[in-house]
Design an enzyme around this catalytic site. Structure first.
Site, PDB file in Angstrom:
ATOM      1  N   CYS A   2       0.854  -1.184   0.000  1.00 41.22           N
ATOM      2  CA  CYS A   2       0.000   0.000   0.000  1.00 41.22           C
ATOM      3  C   CYS A   2       0.891   1.235   0.000  1.00 41.22           C
ATOM      4  CB  CYS A   2      -0.937   0.092   1.189  1.00 41.22           C
ATOM      5  SG  CYS A   2      -2.042  -1.291   1.379  1.00 41.22           S
ATOM      6  N   ARG A  27       3.810  -0.776  -4.798  1.00 35.61           N
ATOM      7  CA  ARG A  27       3.554  -1.269  -3.443  1.00 35.61           C
ATOM      8  C   ARG A  27       2.185  -1.923  -3.315  1.00 35.61           C
ATOM      9  NH1 ARG A  27       7.007   1.256   0.358  1.00 35.61           N
ATOM     10  NH2 ARG A  27       5.567   0.658   1.977  1.00 35.61           N
ATOM     11  N   TRP A  74      -3.147  -2.620  -1.350  1.00 42.20           N
ATOM     12  CA  TRP A  74      -2.978  -4.074  -1.496  1.00 42.20           C
ATOM     13  C   TRP A  74      -3.839  -4.662  -0.386  1.00 42.20           C
ATOM     14  CZ3 TRP A  74      -1.222  -8.298   1.318  1.00 42.20           C
ATOM     15  CH2 TRP A  74      -0.827  -9.422   0.584  1.00 42.20           C
ATOM     16  N   ASN A 100      -1.944   2.411   6.042  1.00 41.39           N
ATOM     17  CA  ASN A 100      -1.215   1.174   5.717  1.00 41.39           C
ATOM     18  C   ASN A 100      -1.049   0.402   7.006  1.00 41.39           C
ATOM     19  OD1 ASN A 100      -0.861   2.048   3.151  1.00 41.39           O
ATOM     20  ND2 ASN A 100       1.309   2.545   3.363  1.00 41.39           N
ATOM     21  N   GLY A 101      -1.131  -0.917   6.919  1.00 42.01           N
ATOM     22  CA  GLY A 101      -0.924  -1.724   8.124  1.00 42.01           C
ATOM     23  C   GLY A 101      -2.212  -2.416   8.534  1.00 42.01           C
ATOM     24  N   GLU A 483      15.217 -19.568  -6.926  1.00 37.45           N
ATOM     25  CA  GLU A 483      14.946 -18.201  -7.378  1.00 37.45           C
ATOM     26  C   GLU A 483      14.374 -18.197  -8.805  1.00 37.45           C
ATOM     27  OE1 GLU A 483      14.532 -15.482  -6.077  1.00 37.45           O
ATOM     28  OE2 GLU A 483      14.855 -13.963  -7.610  1.00 37.45           O
ATOM     29  N   LYS A 487      10.738 -16.674  -9.776  1.00 35.04           N
ATOM     30  CA  LYS A 487      10.526 -15.635 -10.792  1.00 35.04           C
ATOM     31  C   LYS A 487       9.404 -16.058 -11.736  1.00 35.04           C
ATOM     32  CE  LYS A 487      11.994 -12.973  -9.413  1.00 35.04           C
ATOM     33  NZ  LYS A 487      12.543 -12.833  -8.158  1.00 35.04           N
ATOM     34  N   GLU A 490       5.958 -15.962  -9.972  1.00 37.84           N
ATOM     35  CA  GLU A 490       5.500 -14.608  -9.649  1.00 37.84           C
ATOM     36  C   GLU A 490       4.891 -13.895 -10.852  1.00 37.84           C
ATOM     37  OE1 GLU A 490       8.274 -12.570  -6.278  1.00 37.84           O
ATOM     38  OE2 GLU A 490       9.283 -13.053  -8.143  1.00 37.84           O
ATOM     39  N   HIS A 506      14.046 -38.467  -5.500  1.00 38.57           N
ATOM     40  CA  HIS A 506      13.251 -38.773  -4.314  1.00 38.57           C
ATOM     41  C   HIS A 506      11.832 -38.216  -4.418  1.00 38.57           C
ATOM     42  CE1 HIS A 506      16.799 -40.362  -2.475  1.00 38.57           C
ATOM     43  NE2 HIS A 506      17.450 -39.216  -2.681  1.00 38.57           N
ATOM     44  N   LYS A 605       5.308  -5.252  -3.830  1.00 37.44           N
ATOM     45  CA  LYS A 605       6.763  -5.156  -3.766  1.00 37.44           C
ATOM     46  C   LYS A 605       7.254  -5.220  -2.330  1.00 37.44           C
ATOM     47  CE  LYS A 605      10.795  -4.351  -5.526  1.00 37.44           C
ATOM     48  NZ  LYS A 605      11.367  -5.590  -6.090  1.00 37.44           N
TER      49      LYS A 605
HETATM   50  C1  G6P Z   1       7.697  -9.593  -1.475  1.00 35.72           C
HETATM   51  C2  G6P Z   1       8.188  -9.315  -2.875  1.00 35.72           C
HETATM   52  C3  G6P Z   1       9.388 -10.193  -3.184  1.00 35.72           C
HETATM   53  C4  G6P Z   1      10.458  -9.990  -2.143  1.00 35.72           C
HETATM   54  C5  G6P Z   1       9.935 -10.242  -0.733  1.00 35.72           C
HETATM   55  C6  G6P Z   1      10.941  -9.816   0.327  1.00 35.72           C
HETATM   56  O1  G6P Z   1       7.129 -10.844  -1.411  1.00 35.72           O
HETATM   57  O2  G6P Z   1       7.144  -9.548  -3.815  1.00 35.72           O
HETATM   58  O3  G6P Z   1       9.898  -9.840  -4.466  1.00 35.72           O
HETATM   59  O4  G6P Z   1      11.531 -10.840  -2.402  1.00 35.72           O
HETATM   60  O5  G6P Z   1       8.751  -9.467  -0.515  1.00 35.72           O
HETATM   61  O6  G6P Z   1      11.119  -8.438   0.215  1.00 35.72           O
HETATM   62  P1  G6P Z   1      12.352  -7.641   0.799  1.00 35.72           P
HETATM   63  O7  G6P Z   1      12.054  -6.216   0.445  1.00 35.72           O
HETATM   64  O8  G6P Z   1      12.339  -7.871   2.282  1.00 35.72           O
HETATM   65  O9  G6P Z   1      13.570  -8.158   0.169  1.00 35.72           O
END
Ligand code: G6P
Length: 610
Positions: A2, A27, A74, A100-101, A483, A487, A490, A506, A605
């Site tokens: 947010c 955000r 969000w 926010n929060g 990772e 990606k 996501e 396994h 984000k």
């Molecule tokens: C969210 C984002 C990810 C990120 C994660 C941790 O889930 O979508 O892309 O890796 O938060 O975020 P940070 O800012 O703590 O690295």
């Protein structure tokens, strides 16, 4: 997660708020809204969907006022629809709030307010808070004092901005757990949940701390504690330029950020090594080296992509320092009452520096007496400020929701830390020098990998309709496999899993058939032969294989369906090179599926709720 913006000044606030919301949209983008004081009332416009939808709606309205607040959401409490979008009015439309929060005790507060004849239009905790502020405001308290009294009754996290229709040039703000920053202008002041929304207006900012509440007008501000004590705040200068947060001609922020990695890595490494001594110098850890080296154990904790960097860090630090390293999900760490003491060093990694789970784990680690270090991108963020010491990754703003350049810079910083500590432990000067030489040439090698972009784009075409993907790697490349899978999940919504290649037999091997593509990370290293056996196992079951291989590897080329070639460097730096093809593969598949790669569904984000 947010975004909040606010403006008090002499200009029409609507375009300023919309511009700020666009810069904060990464955000959260479920819904957006603004509220502006006009002629003794507050005009509200809010819409489900992205800021552009809100902008269209506003363009058709004549809203003209010099004080306003805005929000991009969000969803946490309540589905993402127009009613639940922020800002929220108090029952009588006198006060307005963006938040926010999460207000944890909102249910009991709501019951209290219902008994006082307040009514609610939305399902949000925010609407409860604005009415609670109103409850005190109606007892003839000032807007500031009413907000302060309300917050004393609240459990939870918040970054808030409050307007009153009778206080034409005033915004009250408060922070607890969600970031909030004031931007100081001339004859105008701003607020935002992060500095991205401010830099086109001012570089002078004040970061609020938890438990602080303040008020801004167009030419003044003050900040107090919730106990009403005045607080002197430092004015900080933002060192960021506007072009760092624009797409600079790229179709997406994500592609810009992938392509930026030669520069971002240079920025991470620059000035931080001493070649003659084979060591690094990290100002942010100065004076803490001995205590870290005396630690019985190092724990690295993070979420998402940063957690994958932590797994690479485990490998790097154990290898160079001989100190046992454990990696923990920040979200799990706090809730299992971890056994931590002052003999532990705990490193928290976070791009945003605001992830609520990571911040909560950090506070728990501090409470238990551990030395707490931060590896953070956003300067001045909550995690950076709450750490005892730390290292900024200096990757520059990362706007694409899927993290890319932050990951490679986090690894670079972990290598620098491994060097700093390792040279006082297991690492010889020769090895130290070799690592530094490799760091010095890493951006050229990254550039070489990026030149494979069109090869990767072609490969991506073949997998647009894939439903599942498997990513396999061993050793330091296992986190890279995780990772790569993250990606793809996501941004392309294709189910993908990362596994250590040897674990395939396994379980995951049962999934292999012609419809289950597998990505192997297979550079020539100590376990190269074993990875070849794993590739053969997949091929024997008709699996289609994409392999990331050394540029001179002729063997695997003949074994698999698609290859992406990368140069070689020191083994410890290889994840920086092997992850880039996976970033590009996910990017191109998602673009070819017509998806919004910068704002994937349901994600944000910076996740500032637990
Ligand atoms: C969210 C984002 C990810 C990120 C994660 C941790 O889930 O979508 O892309 O890796 O938060 O975020 P940070 O800012 O703590 O690295």
């Amino acid at each position: 997660m947010c975004g909040i913006v606010g403006y008090v000044g002499e200009q029409n606030s609507a375009p300023i708020l919309i511009d700020g919301l666009k810069r904060l949209e990464y955000r959260g983008y479920d819904s957006a809204g603004i509220g502006i004081i006009c002629d003794g009332k507050i005009e509200l416009v809010k819409e489900k969907g992205k800021v552009s939808v809100l902008e269209e709606k506003i363009n058709g309205n004549d809203i003209n006022g010099t004080t306003g607040i805005g929000h991009t959401r969000w969803a946490t409490h309540g589905v993402p629809n127009q009613i639940n979008a922020h800002p929220h009015f108090s029952s009588d439309n006198e006060l307005m709030l963006v938040h926010n929060g999460i207000i944890e005790n909102y249910k009991e507060l709501k019951e209290f307010l219902l008994r006082k004849n307040y009514s609610f239009k939305s399902d949000t905790d925010t609407e409860v808070l604005v009415n609670l502020i109103h409850y005190f405001y109606s007892e003839n308290l000032s807007l500031f004092e009413a907000t302060r009294q309300a917050l004393l009754k609240v459990n939870g996290t918040y970054g808030i901005a409050v307007l009153s229709r009778n206080n034409k040039e005033r915004i009250v703000i408060a922070k607890n757990g969600s970031p909030l920053v004031i931007g100081l202008g001339k004859g105008e002041n701003f607020i935002a949940s992060d500095v991205n929304a401010l830099i086109s207006h001012t570089k002078n900012v004040i970061y609020l701390e938890d438990g602080e509440i303040g008020e801004i007008t167009k030419d003044s501000y003050y900040i107090k504690s919730l106990n009403n004590d005045s607080i002197e705040k430092e004015v900080n200068k933002i060192e960021m330029d506007l072009d760092e947060i624009t797409k600079s001609g790229y179709q997406h922020f994500m592609l810009k950020e992938i392509m930026d990695q030669p520069n971002s890595l240079n920025d991470t490494i620059r000035g931080r090594t001493i070649l003659e001594e084979g060591i690094s110098k990290l100002g942010g850890l100065q004076g803490f080296e001995e205590r870290i080296l005396q630690s019985k154990r190092i724990i690295i904790s993070a979420c998402g992509t940063s957690w994958h960097a932590a797994l690479v860090g485990e490998y790097l630090l154990e290898k160079c320092t001989g100190i046992p390293v454990e990696v923990e999900y920040a979200s799990e760490f706090r809730y299992r009452n971890p056994i931590i003491s002052s003999e532990d060093t705990i490193i928290f990694i976070s791009q945003s520096g605001e992830t609520a789970d990571t911040l909560a784990a950090l506070k728990e680690a501090k409470r238990k007496g551990a030395l707490v270090l931060g590896i953070v991108n956003v300067v001045g963020s909550s995690i950076a400020r709450a750490s005892d010491a730390g290292v900024y990754i200096h990757a520059g703003p990362e706007i694409g929701v899927a993290s890319t350049k932050a990951f490679t810079s986090q690894i670079a910083v972990l290598i620098l830390i491994a060097l700093l500590l390792g040279r006082r432990k297991n690492l010889s000067i020769v090895d130290g020098k070799e690592i530094i030489q490799s760091l010095n040439s890493i951006s050229d090698l990254v550039q070489e990998v990026l030149e494979q972009n069109s090869v990767i784009e072609k490969i991506a075409e073949k997998f647009v309709n894939a439903k599942n993907f498997l990513y396999l790697g061993r050793g330091i490349h296992f986190p890279v496999a995780l990772e790569g899978a993250l990606k793809l999940k996501e941004i392309s919504y294709i189910h993908a899993e990362g596994y250590p290649a040897a674990e395939m037999k396994h379980g995951p091997i049962a999934l292999i058939d012609e419809n289950m593509p597998t990505v192997f990370i297979a550079p020539k290293d100590a376990i190269y032969e074993k990875v070849i056996s794993n590739i053969e196992e997949v091929k024997a079951r008709n699996g289609e294989v994409i392999a990331i291989i050394d540029k001179d590897d002729k063997y695997i080329e003949n074994l698999v369906d698609h290859v992406i070639r990368i140069p070689r460097t020191n083994e410890l730096l290889m994840p920086i090179l092997t992850v880039i093809p996976l970033q590009l593969l996910a990017y191109h598949i998602a673009v070819k599926k017509g998806l919004n790669v910068d704002q994937p569904r349901n994600l944000a984000k910076s996740v500032t709720v637990e």
